[in-house]
Design a protein around this motif. Sequence first.
Motif, PDB file in Angstrom:
ATOM      1  N   ASP A  20       0.207 -57.566 -34.647  1.00  0.00           N
ATOM      2  CA  ASP A  20      -0.596 -56.744 -35.551  1.00  0.00           C
ATOM      3  C   ASP A  20      -2.076 -57.012 -35.253  1.00  0.00           C
ATOM      4  OD1 ASP A  20       1.723 -55.851 -36.703  1.00  0.00           O
ATOM      5  OD2 ASP A  20       1.623 -57.124 -38.466  1.00  0.00           O
ATOM      6  N   ARG A  46       4.089 -42.975 -32.677  1.00  0.00           N
ATOM      7  CA  ARG A  46       4.102 -44.365 -33.137  1.00  0.00           C
ATOM      8  C   ARG A  46       5.370 -44.639 -33.926  1.00  0.00           C
ATOM      9  NH1 ARG A  46      -0.796 -45.790 -36.892  1.00  0.00           N
ATOM     10  NH2 ARG A  46       0.246 -47.795 -36.685  1.00  0.00           N
ATOM     11  N   PHE A  47       5.836 -45.871 -33.792  1.00  0.00           N
ATOM     12  CA  PHE A  47       6.969 -46.348 -34.582  1.00  0.00           C
ATOM     13  C   PHE A  47       6.521 -47.566 -35.373  1.00  0.00           C
ATOM     14  CE2 PHE A  47       9.340 -44.114 -31.191  1.00  0.00           C
ATOM     15  CZ  PHE A  47      10.040 -43.240 -32.000  1.00  0.00           C
ATOM     16  N   PRO A  48       6.898 -47.660 -36.676  1.00  0.00           N
ATOM     17  CA  PRO A  48       7.712 -46.687 -37.365  1.00  0.00           C
ATOM     18  C   PRO A  48       6.999 -45.357 -37.558  1.00  0.00           C
ATOM     19  CG  PRO A  48       6.837 -48.296 -38.927  1.00  0.00           C
ATOM     20  CD  PRO A  48       6.473 -48.779 -37.561  1.00  0.00           C
ATOM     21  N   ARG A  50       6.455 -42.941 -40.120  1.00  0.00           N
ATOM     22  CA  ARG A  50       6.574 -43.040 -41.583  1.00  0.00           C
ATOM     23  C   ARG A  50       6.783 -41.698 -42.266  1.00  0.00           C
ATOM     24  NH1 ARG A  50       3.295 -48.370 -43.337  1.00  0.00           N
ATOM     25  NH2 ARG A  50       3.048 -49.334 -41.290  1.00  0.00           N
ATOM     26  N   LEU A  62       7.307 -52.153 -46.175  1.00  0.00           N
ATOM     27  CA  LEU A  62       6.155 -52.844 -45.571  1.00  0.00           C
ATOM     28  C   LEU A  62       5.031 -53.056 -46.587  1.00  0.00           C
ATOM     29  CD1 LEU A  62       6.036 -51.071 -42.077  1.00  0.00           C
ATOM     30  CD2 LEU A  62       6.620 -53.474 -42.532  1.00  0.00           C
ATOM     31  N   PHE A  77      14.651 -49.638 -39.053  1.00  0.00           N
ATOM     32  CA  PHE A  77      13.638 -49.470 -38.000  1.00  0.00           C
ATOM     33  C   PHE A  77      14.288 -48.864 -36.752  1.00  0.00           C
ATOM     34  CE2 PHE A  77      10.788 -52.699 -40.085  1.00  0.00           C
ATOM     35  CZ  PHE A  77       9.573 -52.067 -39.913  1.00  0.00           C
ATOM     36  N   ARG A  81      13.923 -44.988 -34.720  1.00  0.00           N
ATOM     37  CA  ARG A  81      13.730 -44.656 -33.298  1.00  0.00           C
ATOM     38  C   ARG A  81      14.836 -43.704 -32.825  1.00  0.00           C
ATOM     39  NH1 ARG A  81      11.243 -49.776 -33.685  1.00  0.00           N
ATOM     40  NH2 ARG A  81      13.156 -50.977 -33.683  1.00  0.00           N
ATOM     41  N   ARG A 102       4.190 -49.070 -30.360  1.00  0.00           N
ATOM     42  CA  ARG A 102       5.353 -49.877 -30.784  1.00  0.00           C
ATOM     43  C   ARG A 102       6.676 -49.171 -30.501  1.00  0.00           C
ATOM     44  NH1 ARG A 102       4.078 -54.366 -33.283  1.00  0.00           N
ATOM     45  NH2 ARG A 102       2.300 -54.528 -34.673  1.00  0.00           N
ATOM     46  N   SER A 106       9.112 -54.356 -30.629  1.00  0.00           N
ATOM     47  CA  SER A 106       8.647 -54.774 -31.956  1.00  0.00           C
ATOM     48  C   SER A 106       9.848 -55.070 -32.829  1.00  0.00           C
ATOM     49  CB  SER A 106       7.822 -53.665 -32.632  1.00  0.00           C
ATOM     50  OG  SER A 106       6.563 -53.535 -32.052  1.00  0.00           O
ATOM     51  N   GLY A 107      10.859 -54.207 -32.731  1.00  0.00           N
ATOM     52  CA  GLY A 107      12.066 -54.388 -33.548  1.00  0.00           C
ATOM     53  C   GLY A 107      12.661 -55.766 -33.345  1.00  0.00           C
ATOM     54  N   PHE A 110       9.936 -58.840 -34.249  1.00  0.00           N
ATOM     55  CA  PHE A 110       9.663 -59.078 -35.676  1.00  0.00           C
ATOM     56  C   PHE A 110      10.911 -59.557 -36.415  1.00  0.00           C
ATOM     57  CE2 PHE A 110       5.294 -57.904 -36.819  1.00  0.00           C
ATOM     58  CZ  PHE A 110       4.846 -57.437 -35.597  1.00  0.00           C
ATOM     59  N   SER A 111      12.067 -58.937 -36.126  1.00  0.00           N
ATOM     60  CA  SER A 111      13.265 -59.339 -36.871  1.00  0.00           C
ATOM     61  C   SER A 111      13.767 -60.702 -36.429  1.00  0.00           C
ATOM     62  CB  SER A 111      14.378 -58.295 -36.715  1.00  0.00           C
ATOM     63  OG  SER A 111      14.021 -57.112 -37.387  1.00  0.00           O
ATOM     64  N   GLU A 153      -0.304 -55.733 -45.180  1.00  0.00           N
ATOM     65  CA  GLU A 153       1.133 -55.451 -45.209  1.00  0.00           C
ATOM     66  C   GLU A 153       1.960 -56.717 -45.049  1.00  0.00           C
ATOM     67  OE1 GLU A 153       2.136 -52.181 -42.544  1.00  0.00           O
ATOM     68  OE2 GLU A 153       2.040 -50.828 -44.268  1.00  0.00           O
ATOM     69  N   TYR A 155       4.020 -58.229 -42.994  1.00  0.00           N
ATOM     70  CA  TYR A 155       4.143 -59.156 -41.864  1.00  0.00           C
ATOM     71  C   TYR A 155       2.807 -59.763 -41.414  1.00  0.00           C
ATOM     72  CZ  TYR A 155       8.826 -57.123 -41.228  1.00  0.00           C
ATOM     73  OH  TYR A 155      10.122 -56.701 -41.393  1.00  0.00           O
TER      74      TYR A 155
HETATM   75  P1  DGP Z   1       2.306 -50.637 -37.646  1.00  0.00           P
HETATM   76  O1  DGP Z   1       2.526 -49.305 -38.302  1.00  0.00           O
HETATM   77  O2  DGP Z   1       2.271 -50.552 -36.118  1.00  0.00           O
HETATM   78  O3  DGP Z   1       1.160 -51.410 -38.252  1.00  0.00           O
HETATM   79  O4  DGP Z   1       3.649 -51.481 -37.938  1.00  0.00           O
HETATM   80  C1  DGP Z   1       3.971 -51.851 -39.221  1.00  0.00           C
HETATM   81  C2  DGP Z   1       4.538 -53.233 -39.287  1.00  0.00           C
HETATM   82  O5  DGP Z   1       5.933 -53.185 -39.018  1.00  0.00           O
HETATM   83  C3  DGP Z   1       3.961 -54.234 -38.314  1.00  0.00           C
HETATM   84  O6  DGP Z   1       3.775 -55.480 -39.010  1.00  0.00           O
HETATM   85  C4  DGP Z   1       5.001 -54.389 -37.258  1.00  0.00           C
HETATM   86  C5  DGP Z   1       6.274 -54.116 -37.988  1.00  0.00           C
HETATM   87  N1  DGP Z   1       7.291 -53.478 -37.158  1.00  0.00           N
HETATM   88  C6  DGP Z   1       7.139 -52.420 -36.347  1.00  0.00           C
HETATM   89  N2  DGP Z   1       8.305 -52.057 -35.813  1.00  0.00           N
HETATM   90  C7  DGP Z   1       9.227 -52.912 -36.318  1.00  0.00           C
HETATM   91  C8  DGP Z   1      10.641 -53.023 -36.145  1.00  0.00           C
HETATM   92  O7  DGP Z   1      11.282 -52.258 -35.429  1.00  0.00           O
HETATM   93  N3  DGP Z   1      11.243 -54.028 -36.841  1.00  0.00           N
HETATM   94  C9  DGP Z   1      10.568 -54.879 -37.654  1.00  0.00           C
HETATM   95  N4  DGP Z   1      11.259 -55.832 -38.298  1.00  0.00           N
HETATM   96  N5  DGP Z   1       9.240 -54.794 -37.836  1.00  0.00           N
HETATM   97  C10 DGP Z   1       8.585 -53.819 -37.164  1.00  0.00           C
END
Ligand code: DGP
Length: 215
Positions: A20, A46-48, A50, A62, A77, A81, A102, A106-107, A110-111, A153, A155
């Motif tokens: 981040d 961009r992912f997610p 929203r 989030l 998440f 995708r 992302r 990222s998935g 982060f998880s 947010e 994370y």
């Molecule tokens: P962003 O919109 O790029 O700021 O992402 C939002 C937050 O979500 C950021 O802290 C990263 C997290 N994130 C993004 N993709 C995933 C995912 O697939 N799984 C998880 N657990 N977190 C994710």
Amino acid sequence: MAENDNNIKRGALVVLEGLDRSGKSSQSVKLVSFLENTGCAAELWRFPDRETCVGKMISSYLANQSQLDDHTIHLLFSANRWEKRSLMEDKLKAGITLIVDRYSYSGVAFSSAKGLDFEWCKAPESGLLNPDLVLYLDVPPEKAAERGGYGGERYERLDFQKKVGEKYESLRDSTWKIVDASLPMEEVHKQVKEYVMECVLSCANGKPLTQLWLQ
Ligand code: DGP
């Protein structure tokens, strides 16, 4: 645009990853306008995402407005995708380059940083489109934390982001391009666009579209 399934002339799937506040979103915007200015069809994704129903559930989670089991949010998440997969494929085959802020990495990062099993985290991503280029914007977590807007947010906590950085290291392979995101924005952009142009040209000349993490 297609020649045959193995060697199609198409747009490139370019993914930006990083902690981040590593500058992915700003670089993605700059990249798309650079590509458009060179006459190359490009879109910013961009992912997610929203905007979808699933994406709205993710967004609420989030923002700490809802609580979900860690496995459940991981699968949401991933579903976010998957619900875009066929549209991505259509765009690439239509010759449009997708710059994606992302993706599956990222998935997993982060998880698994929360303690979920690494291979379990990868499984639902398997079969999504394989990126042609992964750009990792590398910034020390401490430096990212100093950047504006940090902490808004779920994370965005320094201790957690350090773990995410370690997980990204486990995911990296030799094809990833690592960019020093501590450099000034224009310097980062210069490096990023060189990698991207090379990739865009190779896809325009014909390259198979493959799937992520299939055995
Ligand atoms: P962003 O919109 O790029 O700021 O992402 C939002 C937050 O979500 C950021 O802290 C990263 C997290 N994130 C993004 N993709 C995933 C995912 O697939 N799984 C998880 N657990 N977190 C994710």
